[in-house]
Design a protein around this motif. Sequence first.
Motif, mmCIF file in Angstrom:
data_model
loop_
_atom_site.group_PDB
_atom_site.id
_atom_site.type_symbol
_atom_site.label_atom_id
_atom_site.label_comp_id
_atom_site.label_asym_id
_atom_site.label_seq_id
_atom_site.Cartn_x
_atom_site.Cartn_y
_atom_site.Cartn_z
ATOM 1 N N ARG A 46 10.932 -5.765 -5.089
ATOM 2 C CA ARG A 46 10.359 -7.014 -5.200
ATOM 3 C C ARG A 46 8.920 -6.736 -5.519
ATOM 4 N N ALA A 47 8.283 -5.715 -4.930
ATOM 5 C CA ALA A 47 6.814 -5.760 -5.271
ATOM 6 C C ALA A 47 6.413 -5.156 -6.697
ATOM 7 N N VAL A 48 7.395 -4.239 -7.178
ATOM 8 C CA VAL A 48 7.291 -3.895 -8.309
ATOM 9 C C VAL A 48 7.537 -5.020 -9.441
ATOM 10 N N ASN A 49 8.408 -6.072 -9.042
ATOM 11 C CA ASN A 49 8.694 -7.153 -9.889
ATOM 12 C C ASN A 49 7.626 -8.157 -9.767
ATOM 13 N N VAL A 50 7.104 -8.236 -8.615
ATOM 14 C CA VAL A 50 5.863 -9.323 -8.678
ATOM 15 C C VAL A 50 4.859 -8.764 -9.597
ATOM 16 N N TYR A 51 4.436 -7.472 -9.684
ATOM 17 C CA TYR A 51 3.188 -6.743 -10.226
ATOM 18 C C TYR A 51 3.591 -6.948 -11.819
ATOM 19 N N LYS A 52 4.788 -6.908 -12.212
ATOM 20 C CA LYS A 52 5.346 -6.941 -13.379
ATOM 21 C C LYS A 52 5.151 -8.323 -14.157
ATOM 22 N N PHE A 53 5.462 -9.264 -13.369
ATOM 23 C CA PHE A 53 5.195 -10.561 -13.906
ATOM 24 C C PHE A 53 3.829 -11.290 -13.544
ATOM 25 N N ILE A 54 3.388 -11.017 -12.507
ATOM 26 C CA ILE A 54 2.068 -11.706 -12.376
ATOM 27 C C ILE A 54 0.823 -10.759 -12.389
ATOM 28 N N PRO A 55 -0.056 -10.742 -13.367
ATOM 29 C CA PRO A 55 -0.937 -9.797 -13.398
ATOM 30 C C PRO A 55 -2.320 -9.959 -12.251
ATOM 31 N N PHE A 56 -1.587 -9.390 -11.179
ATOM 32 C CA PHE A 56 -2.591 -9.437 -9.742
ATOM 33 C C PHE A 56 -3.454 -8.419 -10.022
ATOM 34 N N ASN A 57 -4.735 -8.623 -9.441
ATOM 35 C CA ASN A 57 -5.721 -7.706 -9.306
ATOM 36 C C ASN A 57 -6.031 -7.744 -7.852
ATOM 37 N N LEU A 58 -5.239 -6.868 -7.289
ATOM 38 C CA LEU A 58 -5.082 -6.775 -5.502
ATOM 39 C C LEU A 58 -6.490 -6.045 -5.066
ATOM 40 N N CYS A 59 -7.382 -5.704 -5.815
ATOM 41 C CA CYS A 59 -8.698 -4.902 -5.095
ATOM 42 C C CYS A 59 -8.225 -3.648 -4.264
ATOM 43 N N TRP A 60 -7.773 -2.635 -4.683
ATOM 44 C CA TRP A 60 -6.754 -1.539 -4.156
ATOM 45 C C TRP A 60 -7.684 -0.910 -2.732
ATOM 46 N N PRO A 61 -9.177 -0.806 -3.240
ATOM 47 C CA PRO A 61 -9.977 -0.290 -1.897
ATOM 48 C C PRO A 61 -9.556 -1.220 -0.903
ATOM 49 N N ASN A 62 -9.410 -2.607 -0.816
ATOM 50 C CA ASN A 62 -9.389 -3.284 0.201
ATOM 51 C C ASN A 62 -7.995 -3.277 0.780
ATOM 52 N N VAL A 63 -7.109 -3.308 0.027
ATOM 53 C CA VAL A 63 -5.349 -3.225 0.118
ATOM 54 C C VAL A 63 -5.537 -1.688 0.919
ATOM 55 N N ILE A 64 -6.266 -0.694 0.582
ATOM 56 C CA ILE A 64 -5.931 0.618 1.504
ATOM 57 C C ILE A 64 -6.443 0.525 2.909
ATOM 58 N N LEU A 65 -7.868 -0.295 2.593
ATOM 59 C CA LEU A 65 -8.392 -0.479 4.064
ATOM 60 C C LEU A 65 -7.519 -1.154 5.073
ATOM 61 N N ASN A 66 -6.811 -2.312 4.322
ATOM 62 C CA ASN A 66 -6.001 -3.163 5.337
ATOM 63 C C ASN A 66 -4.684 -2.718 5.906
ATOM 64 N N THR A 67 -4.176 -1.654 4.924
ATOM 65 C CA THR A 67 -2.948 -1.134 5.123
ATOM 66 C C THR A 67 -3.287 0.071 6.206
ATOM 67 N N ALA A 68 -4.544 0.707 6.226
ATOM 68 C CA ALA A 68 -4.942 1.880 7.172
ATOM 69 C C ALA A 68 -5.097 1.036 8.560
ATOM 70 N N VAL A 69 -5.839 -0.092 8.487
ATOM 71 C CA VAL A 69 -5.887 -0.914 10.169
ATOM 72 C C VAL A 69 -4.485 -1.226 10.330
ATOM 73 N N ILE A 70 -3.743 -1.562 9.547
ATOM 74 C CA ILE A 70 -2.275 -2.305 10.146
ATOM 75 C C ILE A 70 -1.516 -1.037 10.683
ATOM 76 N N THR A 71 -1.645 0.150 9.984
ATOM 77 C CA THR A 71 -0.883 1.253 10.368
ATOM 78 C C THR A 71 -1.529 1.636 11.730
ATOM 79 N N VAL A 72 -2.712 1.686 12.004
ATOM 80 C CA VAL A 72 -3.363 2.164 13.093
ATOM 81 C C VAL A 72 -2.878 1.237 14.370
#
Length: 211
Positions: A140-166
Amino acid sequence: HGLSDYKGETYTFRFKFIVVILGTLAGIALFVLGGEALITSFIHDNAGDADPILTLEYAKKYLSIMLWGLIPYSLSQAYASTLRETEETMLPMIASVISVGLNFCLNYVLIFGKLGFDAMGVEGAAIATFVSYLIVYLIRAVNVYKFIPFNLCWPNVILNTAVITVQTVFMVCDLPFNYIVQAVSILLLFVLNFKYVKVFFVKILSFVKVK
């Protein structure tokens, strides 16, 4: 989506992403802190002739693995809702069908020990479900990025993911200072995503005023 407001869709998806993660963490916390009591209440009401102690042990083993599966499952639902908002209803359904089929096959292999795997019983069932959740999330993630040109600001996504993982590791493993880590992590998530949350609520308020 009909207005091609991709920037608005991006902000909306980011907000959904945050809400889903926070809700999932709250659910994980509930099961970590009170999971045994919740399971026991169901066993007490519906145990029948089954051994309640053995049933509780099986349930705890299953839950200890499935807690990790709540994260990809909840995120996959956020992606699915975004696809439906773009009128791409078939793709979420296809991903769900693949997930069910994969879960069925992995259950057979892991529970009963087929194709060279050891018989894992209830733990095999939990692993099979976790893997199926993870696969449907990726599809589903691949499909979303394929059909909608999101700009997710990957540094922010990585920081969020790191916090959530901790957060997740401290919560599931019940490490020292868990409550302090949870409080600090929630504060960090709010600071990291304040701009997107603010924009989302501004749009909601402007929409309500127009109505």
